[in-house]
Scaffold this motif. Sequence first.
Motif: not given
Lengths: 477, 286
Positions: B220-245
């Motif tokens: 949870d701590t790790i993913v919270t940092k990740k979503t903070a970085n996602v937010s900060e980018s300002g992009a309204p859509l997040l993409l990746a190539g792995d459904l687990g992540c």
Amino acid sequence: MTLHPTTPDFKDNAHRALHDPELQKALGHVQHGFIYKRQSAVERLPEFKTLRESARDLKDHVLKNLDLYLETYERNVAAAGGQVHFARTSAEACETIVNICKSHGAKSVTKGKSMVSEEIGLNAAIEAAGMQAVETDLGEYIIQLRGETPSHIIAPAVHLTKEQVEGDFRRVHTHLDGARDLSEPVQLLTEARGVLRERFLAADVGITGANFLIAETGTSIIVTNEGNGDLTQSLPKVHIVIASIEKVVPTLEDVSLLLRVLARSATGQDMSVYTTLSTGPRRETDPDGPEHYHVVLVDNGRSAMLGTEFEDMLRCIRCGACMNHCPVYHAIGGHAYGWVYPGPMGAVLTPSLIGVEKGGHLPNASTFCGRCESVCPVKIPLPKLMRHWREREFERHLTPAVQRFGLKIWAFFAKNPGLYSFASRAAMSALAWLGRDKGRFASLPLAKGWTDYRDLPAPQGDTFQAQWRKRQKEARR
Amino acid sequence: MADATIVALPSNETQANLHTTRKAPEITLTAAPARPRVGLFATCLVDLFRPSVGFAAAKLLDEAGCEVLVPPQTCCGQPAFNSGDRVTARDLALQVMDAFSGCDYIVAPSGSCTGQMVKHFPELFDEPKLAMRARAFAAKTFELVSFLTDVLKVTSVEATYEGRVTYHDSCSGLRELGIQSQPRALLATVKGLELVEMNESDVCCGFGGTFAAKYGEISDTIVTKKTANVSESGAPLLLAGDLGCLMNMAGKITRQGKEIDVRHVAEVLAGMCDEPPIGARKETRR
Ligand code: SF4
């Protein structure tokens, strides 16, 4: 004497660490500083990639011929007037060192930074024998004041903030002016230097670790940034080097290869500030140096790793890059690992040294993101080695029962595609129906470990394979 | 969000190139098929949770000139392998190799499952015959996006997506398979799409398979940092190539109530964004 591990309580340790605001603040620095510095150092050295390969090959060669190099080293230490002691266990190592100190009537012992001395619990042994042990590395000195252990193999006090250190200094250094300014790191450093200077002069024995031992010359090498190691080993009349057996390398040339990757990987420096070589006691012509020179070589479980799937771990040169790049270490810091060695290298080494029964959490508490392996200067396949521990646990039925059971059920379906297709269609359709309003689940009975912290996205409906076949059929009609 | 057509198609020339790339399988050197038979390994998460990713992958492959097959399949065995159960991992590896034996290539919309098949299948077998078979299988197995770009030499897609997106590099794809520039190169050709990089896009999202459930609090701590970085980018859509992540990050984003959509990169490349984003309800599509 080995430090008592709290590794079996890893989850509780981690929980505490995650809720420790000071620690979390301190960890912020690890995540960026070290990574950025290493990256720019690597970029400045185009041959870094090749050097890593050579470093790996060199260490592999040593491990294949370890007995030979250790014998050569011992011979050359003796030729230089020193003495090598082999210790199979922590207890033997502590006993040897305490006896040397006693035989010289020592009262005070200064120490340079040494992880293996932490491993064998040397300070406690020295103090139990009625002598005083004084850590001289700034980070080690601070944690000694606090009665703590290192939380990082090259930056032992990285878990502390500047304010905490200031508080400790005011608490302990009561002979100094209470109104002094300690708001800058350099002021803390100067104060520690002043206090330690007197200890250096009073010490009867100086103990240092070793980054490398050179077989060809019987030399031990330490790299530091503070110069405390030099004073520790040259001022007292007795110098004891403590090192684990895998530190030996054939020649001075080989050491220079490893030095080129060590500091860059660790702190992003091209070289550490001090690289200190010591060979035997003081010679007639030397202006200073110890009268007696001893080396205590510690095995403590390492030779049992030779020839096993964990041999690769003995290549480690203790640079700390793996933990500097580890998302789990960034989250919980080093103490949560519960024993001497934290981070990815600890996750492999700790079960080897204290047993997988006690150390089993560590190789499991990894996402296998692989960033550690990608930066390790001697290319240790850390995730693979952690997986080998998981295999050993599985073979010995040490894997938790719930997990084993879940794995069994899942494997049963995965190995029966017909059943899998039937069951997965039913399950996914049901889940999709249940989650149809929100598109996700905020809690699910069997997925608490997941839904306690995040939602579980609901499935779309029927499985891909079923839909695919339906479409194929329709297309054929 | 218009339909997509792949621009670069395997002419006879690209077919020839195809077999000079590093990973091209030796066994098909002599017989370069005009229309390669590609076995789509959907991965169990896509099969179960997000079939639309499977269809997007099939569409991309089809339009790049492949004949797409979907043999009956379950899982690549990675959960067993990473839990220390080598016996089950071997059984499942053999099952996968049998199921896809008639294919020229095996392609999966996941760096993690592809990593298991490419890097770890060969480690599972000591018997020379089986080891050789696993190596041959690994040589013709690819992650979806890198297969399009590196093997089929696809240089652009004809999809449209109006807006900014940010891309997370999933660990296995990035570090086991070297996938980093490929998705970015294809995303750059999606009309209307602007890629904004988040900080630390190459740092783990904290998923790690069973890790996310076993060590939920750390994850949870790790993913919270990740979503903070996602937010900060300002992009309204997040993409990746792995459904687990993606499920991990989407699950955190919806729990946090952030206004960010999450999708598999294949959905955007294929121009198939009509299903709601991961973890969103039907009406919330943006
Ligand atoms: S395992 Fe590698 S990266 Fe980690 S401390 Fe040892 S040498 Fe450095």
